[in-house]
Design an enzyme around this catalytic site. Structure first.
Site, PDB file in Angstrom:
ATOM      1  N   HIS A  84       0.743  -1.212  -0.006  1.00  0.00           N
ATOM      2  CA  HIS A  84      -0.058   0.078  -0.125  1.00  0.00           C
ATOM      3  C   HIS A  84       0.778   1.335  -0.188  1.00  0.00           C
ATOM      4  CE1 HIS A  84       0.110   0.939   4.328  1.00  0.00           C
ATOM      5  NE2 HIS A  84       0.320  -0.465   4.358  1.00  0.00           N
ATOM      6  N   ASP A  86      -0.438   4.175   0.670  1.00  0.00           N
ATOM      7  CA  ASP A  86      -1.055   5.273   1.517  1.00  0.00           C
ATOM      8  C   ASP A  86      -0.446   4.915   2.800  1.00  0.00           C
ATOM      9  OD1 ASP A  86      -2.383   2.878   2.066  1.00  0.00           O
ATOM     10  OD2 ASP A  86      -4.078   3.832   3.182  1.00  0.00           O
ATOM     11  N   GLU A 151      -5.150   1.122   2.363  1.00  0.00           N
ATOM     12  CA  GLU A 151      -5.216   0.041   3.389  1.00  0.00           C
ATOM     13  C   GLU A 151      -5.171   0.650   4.861  1.00  0.00           C
ATOM     14  OE1 GLU A 151      -3.556  -2.885   6.296  1.00  0.00           O
ATOM     15  OE2 GLU A 151      -2.750  -0.616   6.102  1.00  0.00           O
ATOM     16  N   ASP A 178       4.606  -6.395   4.531  1.00  0.00           N
ATOM     17  CA  ASP A 178       3.815  -5.190   5.408  1.00  0.00           C
ATOM     18  C   ASP A 178       4.005  -5.399   6.990  1.00  0.00           C
ATOM     19  OD1 ASP A 178       2.591  -2.802   5.714  1.00  0.00           O
ATOM     20  OD2 ASP A 178       0.739  -3.540   5.132  1.00  0.00           O
ATOM     21  N   HIS A 211     -25.718  23.951  33.076  1.00  0.00           N
ATOM     22  CA  HIS A 211     -24.806  24.262  34.315  1.00  0.00           C
ATOM     23  C   HIS A 211     -24.899  23.199  35.095  1.00  0.00           C
ATOM     24  CE1 HIS A 211     -23.850  26.234  37.989  1.00  0.00           C
ATOM     25  NE2 HIS A 211     -23.530  27.335  37.256  1.00  0.00           N
ATOM     26  N   ARG A 326      -9.592  -6.106  18.415  1.00  0.00           N
ATOM     27  CA  ARG A 326      -8.687  -7.198  17.287  1.00  0.00           C
ATOM     28  C   ARG A 326      -9.074  -8.292  17.559  1.00  0.00           C
ATOM     29  NH1 ARG A 326      -5.062  -3.939  13.925  1.00  0.00           N
ATOM     30  NH2 ARG A 326      -4.771  -2.115  14.835  1.00  0.00           N
TER      31      ARG A 326
HETATM   32  N1  BES Z   1       1.336  -2.900   8.232  1.00  0.00           N
HETATM   33  C1  BES Z   1       0.093  -2.654   9.022  1.00  0.00           C
HETATM   34  C2  BES Z   1      -0.112  -3.908   9.747  1.00  0.00           C
HETATM   35  C3  BES Z   1       0.659  -4.631  10.668  1.00  0.00           C
HETATM   36  C4  BES Z   1       0.722  -3.626  11.879  1.00  0.00           C
HETATM   37  C5  BES Z   1       1.432  -5.473  10.636  1.00  0.00           C
HETATM   38  C6  BES Z   1       1.455  -4.025  12.977  1.00  0.00           C
HETATM   39  C7  BES Z   1       2.331  -5.883  11.530  1.00  0.00           C
HETATM   40  C8  BES Z   1       2.241  -5.071  12.801  1.00  0.00           C
HETATM   41  C9  BES Z   1      -0.998  -2.061   8.313  1.00  0.00           C
HETATM   42  O1  BES Z   1      -0.710  -0.943   7.436  1.00  0.00           O
HETATM   43  C10 BES Z   1      -2.025  -1.547   9.255  1.00  0.00           C
HETATM   44  O2  BES Z   1      -1.607  -0.745  10.212  1.00  0.00           O
HETATM   45  N2  BES Z   1      -3.220  -2.218   9.308  1.00  0.00           N
HETATM   46  C11 BES Z   1      -4.152  -1.479   9.762  1.00  0.00           C
HETATM   47  C12 BES Z   1      -5.402  -1.862   9.299  1.00  0.00           C
HETATM   48  C13 BES Z   1      -6.712  -1.203   9.813  1.00  0.00           C
HETATM   49  C14 BES Z   1      -6.751   0.200   9.428  1.00  0.00           C
HETATM   50  C15 BES Z   1      -7.622  -2.031   9.234  1.00  0.00           C
HETATM   51  C16 BES Z   1      -4.340  -1.736  11.389  1.00  0.00           C
HETATM   52  O3  BES Z   1      -3.753  -2.953  11.635  1.00  0.00           O
HETATM   53  O4  BES Z   1      -4.512  -0.897  12.327  1.00  0.00           O
HETATM   54 MN    MN Z   2       0.974  -1.522   6.300  1.00  0.00          MN
HETATM   55 MN    MN Z   3      -0.367   0.578   9.043  1.00  0.00          MN
END
Ligand code: BES
Ligand code: MN
Ligand code: MN
Length: 455
Positions: A84, A86, A151, A178, A211, A326
């Site tokens: 990605h 972004d 992403e 990533d 208030h 998560r």
């Molecule tokens: N590259 C990260 C995912 C990641 C984070 C892999 C930490 C390994 C360790 C990815 O860009 C990311 O930040 N994903 C978001 C997705 C969300 C916005 C749906 C995340 O994990 O918060």
């Molecule tokens: Mn990423």
């Molecule tokens: Mn990220």
């Protein structure tokens, strides 16, 4: 000339190219960067063209994506690379030592927003492939490459595009860099990512700020109520109290436990990485297990009432919170959103109005931990990093990995190039030059190893 020699010869040029990529403030979350997103995508497509790829940008309904191909021969395996372009918002700016979109090398690391997440990592593959093309005038596999611009905002438009372009994307395996290495000199293959579910909670009380002396005590305070609700979402053992939250979750396998036991771990070093004074989490689980195999619930931001200078005595009209959970495999994002909504509605007193906006999210994934593709990746990592990879999971999410499996039937190789303390999503994000170089080297070997995997 070999690909490795080409990499050596082009060290400076590769860094210049990466810097150009990093200079675009491609912040997907912020509407003021809409044009920067388009410029960045166009630049990347042009860059891929200059290397010899067929490349273009595609509209998605959100930010454009970049798609590129280098097809050699139908008989060869086809590798779909994903990354990605972004990046996360760089704020708070005052905490950056140098500006987020003016990349700079300090103490052996490239500092810039996106240096590690994910521009630097996808770029290592691009440069690895370029080195092969320059040396051999062809590639040992067919390459397809998808670099999206959404992403960091949940890849909202990508699944539809993938469904529409199923034929175009037909491949044998997906490669993504990533994630992170396990540590300095400990490269990793990641075999699981957590998913995510996202809700916003809104609480309304009086029809305006009133208030706090005249009314306080006789009507509910939305901020008090919200904090009380949030306080009830965990029990004293750190478990999430939402009914059914842990339903259907599978326990860890023996193999998994064994892998984790092999990993070096220092509580002190882990605490130092975050600056937190002590560990915290679900009772009965180790730090890795808490991050990698257990689901969690966190408030990302909370708003309400007076935030300005000095005192103002009011019962605020409203309060709100952004909550993410998560997830691990077998938890469904929408189902979890519904469950938290039901629970909060049950808990909330009738002295306030409560609304939950459910944004959904992405499922967690587990990818294969053996087989020829994985062995090929391990060999390429060994060549690039001069070390065998360890097996890890990550607590973060890459939403589209599930769709690659569900829509295209493809497994993914997750090969992390950066370090877990590279400040992704934080101020002063960085990517060690050494990791970028080793990543390029790995990437210049990977296609050859993947070609062997099927022959
Ligand atoms: N590259 C990260 C995912 C990641 C984070 C892999 C930490 C390994 C360790 C990815 O860009 C990311 O930040 N994903 C978001 C997705 C969300 C916005 C749906 C995340 O994990 O918060
Ligand atoms: Mn990423
Ligand atoms: Mn990220």
């Amino acid at each position: 000339m070999t690909p490795a020699e080409h990499l050596k010869k082009t060290e400076k040029k590769r860094m210049d190219d990466l810097f150009r990529f990093l200079k675009f403030p491609s912040v997907s979350a912020s509407s003021k960067h809409k044009k920067d997103m388009i410029d960045c995508a166009r630049w990347l497509a042009d860059h891929l063209k200059s290397i010899g790829f067929k490349a273009r940008t595609f509209p998605t309904g959100g930010h454009p994506l970049v798609y590129a191909e280098y097809l050699v021969d139908k008989k060869l395996p086809t590798v779909l690379y994903y990354g990605h372009y972004d990046v996360q918002p760089p704020e708070p700016l005052e905490l950056w030592h140098t500006e987020p979109f003016r990349p700079e090398i300090r103490k052996g690391a490239i500092y810039a927003r996106g240096a590690a997440d994910d521009k630097g990592q996808i770029f290592a593959h691009i440069k690895g492939l370029e080195a092969i093309l320059k040396a051999e005038k062809t590639l040992p596999v067919n390459v397809k490459m998808l670099v999206e611009g959404e992403e960091e905002v949940h890849s909202a438009h990508l699944p539809a595009w993938i469904k529409k372009n199923k034929k175009r994307l037909a491949a044998d395996i997906v490669v993504i860099s990533d994630t992170a290495q396990y540590g300095k000199n400990i490269p990793a293959v990641t075999f699981g990512l957590r998913g995510i579910a996202f809700v916003e909670v809104f609480i309304n009380g009086p029809n305006r700020d009133v208030h706090s002396g005249s009314y306080g005590g006789a009507i509910a305070n939305p901020v008090n109520v919200l904090c009380g609700l949030i306080g009830q979402l965990h029990d004293k053992n750190g478990r999430v109290t939402i009914p059914g939250f842990y339903q259907k979750i599978k326990p860890m396998t023996k193999w998994e436990r064994q892998q984790y036991r092999k990993l070096p771990y220092s509580k002190q070093a882990f605490l130092k990485e975050t600056g937190s004074p002590e560990l915290h989490g679900e009772k009965g689980y180790s730090t890795f297990e808490r991050i990698w195999v257990r689901p969690t619930l966190d408030v990302n931001g909370i708003t309400g009432g007076y935030q300005g200078e000095g005192a103002k005595t009011i019962i605020p009209e409203w309060a709100s919170a952004k909550i993410t959970m998560r997830l691990v495999p077998n938890q469904d994002p929408m189902d979890i959103c519904n469950k938290i909504e039901r629970y909060l509605k049950k808990l909330a007193p009738n002295s306030v109005k409560l609304k939950v906006v459910k944004h959904g999210g992405a499922k967690g994934v587990v990818v294969p931990t053996d087989g020829p593709w994985l062995e090929a990746a391990a060999r390429a990592i060994k060549k690039g990093f001069s070390k065998e990879p360890v097996f890890t999971k990550e607590g973060g999410s890459i939403p589209i990995v599930v769709d690659f499996k569900e829509i295209l039937g493809l497994d993914t190789l997750l090969i992390g190039l950066c370090q877990s303390d590279d400040n992704i999503h934080s101020p002063n994000e960085r990517f060690a030059v050494k990791d970028f170089e080793r990543g390029c080297k790995m990437a210049a070997n990977l296609p050859f190893e993947l070609a062997k995997a099927r022959s």
